[in-house]
Design a protein around this motif. Structure first.
Motif, PDB file in Angstrom:
ATOM      1  N   UNK A 133      24.998  15.239  25.240  1.00  0.00           N
ATOM      2  CA  UNK A 133      23.946  14.718  24.358  1.00  0.00           C
ATOM      3  C   UNK A 133      24.102  13.208  24.167  1.00  0.00           C
ATOM      4  N   UNK A 134      25.329  12.751  23.974  1.00  0.00           N
ATOM      5  CA  UNK A 134      25.588  11.320  23.817  1.00  0.00           C
ATOM      6  C   UNK A 134      25.179  10.547  25.075  1.00  0.00           C
ATOM      7  N   UNK A 135      25.589  11.031  26.248  1.00  0.00           N
ATOM      8  CA  UNK A 135      25.232  10.359  27.500  1.00  0.00           C
ATOM      9  C   UNK A 135      23.726  10.386  27.734  1.00  0.00           C
ATOM     10  N   UNK A 136      23.093  11.511  27.425  1.00  0.00           N
ATOM     11  CA  UNK A 136      21.644  11.611  27.556  1.00  0.00           C
ATOM     12  C   UNK A 136      20.960  10.539  26.701  1.00  0.00           C
ATOM     13  N   UNK A 137      21.393  10.409  25.464  1.00  0.00           N
ATOM     14  CA  UNK A 137      20.829   9.423  24.536  1.00  0.00           C
ATOM     15  C   UNK A 137      20.992   8.001  25.079  1.00  0.00           C
ATOM     16  N   UNK A 138      22.190   7.684  25.561  1.00  0.00           N
ATOM     17  CA  UNK A 138      22.460   6.346  26.105  1.00  0.00           C
ATOM     18  C   UNK A 138      21.615   6.094  27.352  1.00  0.00           C
ATOM     19  N   UNK A 139      21.581   7.064  28.253  1.00  0.00           N
ATOM     20  CA  UNK A 139      20.815   6.903  29.490  1.00  0.00           C
ATOM     21  C   UNK A 139      19.328   6.745  29.209  1.00  0.00           C
ATOM     22  N   UNK A 140      18.797   7.614  28.373  1.00  0.00           N
ATOM     23  CA  UNK A 140      17.362   7.603  28.090  1.00  0.00           C
ATOM     24  C   UNK A 140      16.941   6.317  27.366  1.00  0.00           C
ATOM     25  N   UNK A 141      17.670   5.963  26.324  1.00  0.00           N
ATOM     26  CA  UNK A 141      17.249   4.848  25.484  1.00  0.00           C
ATOM     27  C   UNK A 141      17.680   3.477  25.987  1.00  0.00           C
ATOM     28  N   UNK A 142      18.873   3.362  26.569  1.00  0.00           N
ATOM     29  CA  UNK A 142      19.398   2.036  26.895  1.00  0.00           C
ATOM     30  C   UNK A 142      19.456   1.733  28.387  1.00  0.00           C
ATOM     31  N   UNK A 143      19.802   2.713  29.202  1.00  0.00           N
ATOM     32  CA  UNK A 143      19.873   2.449  30.642  1.00  0.00           C
ATOM     33  C   UNK A 143      18.469   2.493  31.250  1.00  0.00           C
ATOM     34  N   UNK A 144      17.749   3.572  30.991  1.00  0.00           N
ATOM     35  CA  UNK A 144      16.397   3.715  31.536  1.00  0.00           C
ATOM     36  C   UNK A 144      15.339   3.056  30.661  1.00  0.00           C
ATOM     37  N   UNK A 145      15.688   2.797  29.424  1.00  0.00           N
ATOM     38  CA  UNK A 145      14.791   2.195  28.435  1.00  0.00           C
ATOM     39  C   UNK A 145      13.443   2.910  28.364  1.00  0.00           C
ATOM     40  N   UNK A 146      13.506   4.244  28.443  1.00  0.00           N
ATOM     41  CA  UNK A 146      12.331   5.110  28.325  1.00  0.00           C
ATOM     42  C   UNK A 146      11.264   4.817  29.374  1.00  0.00           C
ATOM     43  N   UNK A 147      11.680   4.280  30.510  1.00  0.00           N
ATOM     44  CA  UNK A 147      10.747   3.920  31.582  1.00  0.00           C
ATOM     45  C   UNK A 147      10.831   4.916  32.729  1.00  0.00           C
ATOM     46  N   UNK A 148       9.739   5.084  33.442  1.00  0.00           N
ATOM     47  CA  UNK A 148       9.699   5.932  34.626  1.00  0.00           C
ATOM     48  C   UNK A 148      10.711   5.428  35.654  1.00  0.00           C
ATOM     49  N   UNK A 149      11.288   6.369  36.396  1.00  0.00           N
ATOM     50  CA  UNK A 149      12.232   6.033  37.455  1.00  0.00           C
ATOM     51  C   UNK A 149      11.505   6.190  38.784  1.00  0.00           C
ATOM     52  N   UNK A 150      11.461   5.104  39.549  1.00  0.00           N
ATOM     53  CA  UNK A 150      10.744   5.098  40.820  1.00  0.00           C
ATOM     54  C   UNK A 150      11.752   5.243  41.960  1.00  0.00           C
ATOM     55  N   UNK A 151      11.727   6.410  42.585  1.00  0.00           N
ATOM     56  CA  UNK A 151      12.575   6.684  43.735  1.00  0.00           C
ATOM     57  C   UNK A 151      11.712   6.600  44.995  1.00  0.00           C
TER      58      UNK A 151
END
Length: 164
Positions: free
Chosen positions: A39-57
């Motif tokens: 849950x902690x990693x999910x929160x960090x990834x979603x909010x700070x790493x991805x910044x709630x933006x779409x991931x373009x692969x």
């Protein structure tokens, strides 16, 4: 490291000794810790790493909440496996490769069960989502524990041949 983790978990087991077996307590402690990490990693990834933006692969676009799920799973899958293998079910005598394959299958089934039960409780029974998640988690945790104990990390009985 294994000894250190076992000492901490076993220290906190004393008040629960009359209520549940040590292995069950270790499973709850390790699984609970790994879930909190997830849950902690999910929160960090979603909010700070991805910044709630779409991931373009290259061939697909991924929503940030699904991408964060996979990012956190990349850490918590191996930690969950290692905790189960070396802390909770260390008496298993199955080969590590077999345990890993079975653990991978179990995680896949648990993801599907989470989806199915959430759809059932929220969409069909009209539970409030948080209540649905609590019910789903209770079912999936019980299933996961029993499956790990009886299948993924089972203890294979060694047969001794008696000569007559």
């Amino acid at each position: 490291m294994r000894t250190f983790i076992l000492q901490i978990i076993d220290f906190f087991y004393k008040p629960f000794a009359r209520v549940m077996p040590l292995q069950t307590f270790r499973y709850l402690a390790c699984g609970g810790g790994n879930t909190m990490l997830d849950i902690f990693l999910y929160f960090i990834c979603y909010n700070f790493i991805l910044q709630k933006q779409m991931v373009h692969l290259p061939f697909v676009e991924m929503t940030p909440h699904i991408a964060a799920l996979f990012m956190s799973l990349a850490v918590t899958f191996p930690t969950g496996f290692l905790l189960s293998k070396y802390i909770v079910f260390s008496e298993s005598n199955l080969r590590g490769r077999i345990q890993l394959i079975r653990y991978f299958l179990l995680v896949g089934v648990c993801i599907i069960l989470n989806y199915v039960f959430m759809k059932l409780f929220v969409d069909h029974f009209h539970f409030y989502p948080t209540i649905g998640k609590i019910c789903t988690t209770a079912i999936v945790v019980c299933f996961s524990y029993l499956t790990q104990k009886k299948f993924t990390f089972k203890v294979k009985q060694v047969e001794t041949l008696k000569k007559n």
